[in-house]
Design a protein around this motif. Structure first.
Motif, short mmCIF file in Angstrom:
data_model
loop_
_atom_site.label_atom_id
_atom_site.label_comp_id
_atom_site.label_asym_id
_atom_site.label_seq_id
_atom_site.Cartn_x
_atom_site.Cartn_y
_atom_site.Cartn_z
N LYS A 151 0.78 -1.28 0.21
CA LYS A 151 -0.14 0.05 0.04
C LYS A 151 0.84 1.18 0.30
N ASN A 152 1.88 1.25 0.71
CA ASN A 152 2.91 2.48 0.80
C ASN A 152 3.50 2.66 -0.41
N THR A 153 3.88 1.33 -1.05
CA THR A 153 4.70 1.52 -2.37
C THR A 153 3.63 2.16 -3.27
N LEU A 154 2.45 1.76 -3.32
CA LEU A 154 1.23 2.19 -4.41
C LEU A 154 0.97 3.57 -4.13
N ARG A 155 0.80 4.28 -2.93
CA ARG A 155 0.79 5.65 -2.65
C ARG A 155 1.71 6.30 -3.02
N LYS A 156 3.27 5.83 -2.87
CA LYS A 156 4.31 6.45 -3.19
C LYS A 156 4.45 6.77 -4.75
N SER A 157 3.73 5.59 -5.60
CA SER A 157 3.69 5.65 -7.12
C SER A 157 2.64 6.60 -7.36
N ILE A 158 1.68 6.70 -6.61
CA ILE A 158 0.66 7.58 -7.13
C ILE A 158 0.98 9.05 -7.10
N LEU A 176 -6.11 1.03 -5.19
CA LEU A 176 -5.74 1.26 -3.95
C LEU A 176 -6.98 1.34 -3.08
N GLN A 177 -7.74 2.23 -3.66
CA GLN A 177 -9.24 2.37 -2.78
C GLN A 177 -9.94 0.94 -2.82
N ARG A 178 -10.09 0.15 -3.82
CA ARG A 178 -10.51 -0.97 -3.87
C ARG A 178 -10.02 -2.00 -2.90
N ASP A 179 -8.65 -2.30 -2.71
CA ASP A 179 -7.85 -2.86 -1.57
C ASP A 179 -8.48 -4.41 -1.61
N LYS A 180 -8.74 -4.84 -2.91
CA LYS A 180 -8.91 -6.35 -2.91
C LYS A 180 -7.64 -7.22 -3.18
N LYS A 181 -7.46 -6.61 -4.60
CA LYS A 181 -6.24 -7.24 -5.34
C LYS A 181 -5.11 -6.15 -5.20
N LEU A 182 -4.15 -6.04 -4.44
CA LEU A 182 -3.02 -5.22 -4.60
C LEU A 182 -1.92 -5.75 -5.53
N PRO A 183 -1.52 -4.85 -6.41
CA PRO A 183 -0.16 -5.34 -7.12
C PRO A 183 0.93 -5.57 -6.51
N SER A 184 1.92 -6.35 -6.95
CA SER A 184 3.39 -6.43 -6.41
C SER A 184 4.05 -5.46 -6.76
N ARG A 185 5.09 -5.17 -6.33
CA ARG A 185 6.07 -4.28 -6.46
C ARG A 185 6.60 -4.34 -7.92
N TRP A 186 6.85 -5.30 -8.49
CA TRP A 186 7.19 -5.63 -9.87
C TRP A 186 6.01 -5.20 -10.97
N SER A 187 4.91 -5.48 -10.44
CA SER A 187 3.70 -4.88 -11.37
C SER A 187 3.68 -3.42 -11.35
N ILE A 188 3.85 -2.93 -10.33
CA ILE A 188 3.47 -1.51 -10.29
C ILE A 188 4.72 -0.72 -10.87
N ARG A 189 6.03 -1.24 -10.77
CA ARG A 189 7.10 -0.80 -11.60
C ARG A 189 6.91 -0.85 -13.13
N MET A 190 6.52 -2.01 -13.44
CA MET A 190 6.34 -2.20 -15.14
C MET A 190 5.13 -1.22 -15.54
N TRP A 191 4.40 -1.21 -14.73
CA TRP A 191 3.17 -0.26 -15.28
C TRP A 191 3.67 0.91 -15.42
N ASN A 192 4.23 1.41 -14.28
CA ASN A 192 5.00 3.00 -14.48
C ASN A 192 5.99 3.06 -15.31
N TYR A 193 6.78 2.28 -15.67
CA TYR A 193 7.64 2.30 -16.79
C TYR A 193 6.95 2.36 -18.02
N GLY A 194 5.66 1.78 -18.35
CA GLY A 194 5.11 1.64 -19.44
C GLY A 194 4.14 3.05 -19.61
N ILE A 195 3.96 3.76 -18.54
CA ILE A 195 3.24 4.98 -18.53
C ILE A 195 4.43 6.19 -18.99
N VAL A 196 5.42 5.80 -18.43
CA VAL A 196 6.62 6.86 -18.77
C VAL A 196 6.91 6.81 -20.12
#
Length: 161
Positions: free
Chosen positions: A18-25, A73-93
Motif C-alpha cells: 500500500k505504501n509503495t502504491l501511494r508513493k507511486s501515485i 488502492l481504494q478497492r483494496d482487494k487485489k493489490l499489485p506486487s512491486r514488480w507489477s507497479i514498476r512495469m506499469w509505471n515504466y509503461g506509462i513513462v
C-alpha cells in the motif's frame, strides 16, 4: 519457513505494498504536473504551432497512473506486487515520453520512423505489468494461507520447517 518471509506477517507485507502504491501515485501526480507545465511552456514558445500530442501528454500519467492506481488502492482487494507497479509505471513513462517526442517533432514540422518504438515498448511494459498483477494476486493469496498456517504451527508448537 520460506526465505524472505521469516519474520514478516501478512499485515506488514500488505502495508508495504500500500505504501509503495501511494508513493507511486504521488510520483505519477508529480510527473503529470511536470509534463503539463513542460507542455504549456513548450507551446508558449512554439510560435503559435501546436500539437495535440504535446497538449494532452499529461493525460497519460493522470489517467493510467494516478486514476487507475488510486482506484486499485481504494478497492483494496487485489493489490499489485512491486514488480507489477514498476512495469506499469515504466509503461506509462514510455508512452508519455513518446507522446511528448511526437509533439516536439510535430511542432518542428518533421517526422521520425523510430516513433513506432515508443507505443510498442509501452504496450509491452503495460502488458507485463498487467500479467504480473494478475499472476501475483493468486500467489499472494497462497502466501496469506502459508502465513496463517505458519502462525497456527507456532501457536501449537509443531512447526515443521
Amino acid at each position: 519457513m520460506r526465505r524472505g518471509f521469516d519474520n514478516i506477517d501478512n499485515g506488514s507485507k500488505m502495508n508495504d505494498v500500500k505504501n509503495t502504491l501511494r508513493k507511486s501515485i504521488w510520483a505519477q501526480f508529480g510527473f503529470t504536473v511536470f509534463i503539463a507545465l513542460f507542455g504549456a511552456i513548450y507551446e508558449f514558445f512554439s510560435h503559435q504551432v501546436y500539437s495535440y500530442y504535446m497538449i494532452y501528454a499529461f493525460g497519460i500519467p493522470l489517467i493510467l497512473g494516478v486514476g487507475l492506481q488510486a482506484l486499485i488502492l481504494q478497492r483494496d482487494k487485489k493489490l499489485p506486487s512491486r514488480w507489477s507497479i514498476r512495469m506499469w509505471n515504466y509503461g506509462i513513462v514510455t508512452l508519455t515520453i513518446g507522446s511528448v517526442y511526437k509533439g516536439v517533432l510535430d511542432i518542428f514540422g518533421t517526422t521520425n520512423r523510430l516513433l513506432v518504438v515508443y507505443p510498442v515498448a509501452a504496450a509491452l511494459l503495460l502488458a507485463l505489468g498487467l500479467v504480473t498483477y494478475f499472476a501475483s494476486a493468486g500467489s499472494r493469496s497462497k502466501d496469506r494461507k502459508d502465513v496463517l498456517i505458519e502462525k497456527e504451527d507456532l501457536k501449537i508448537g509443531t512447526c515443521n520447517t
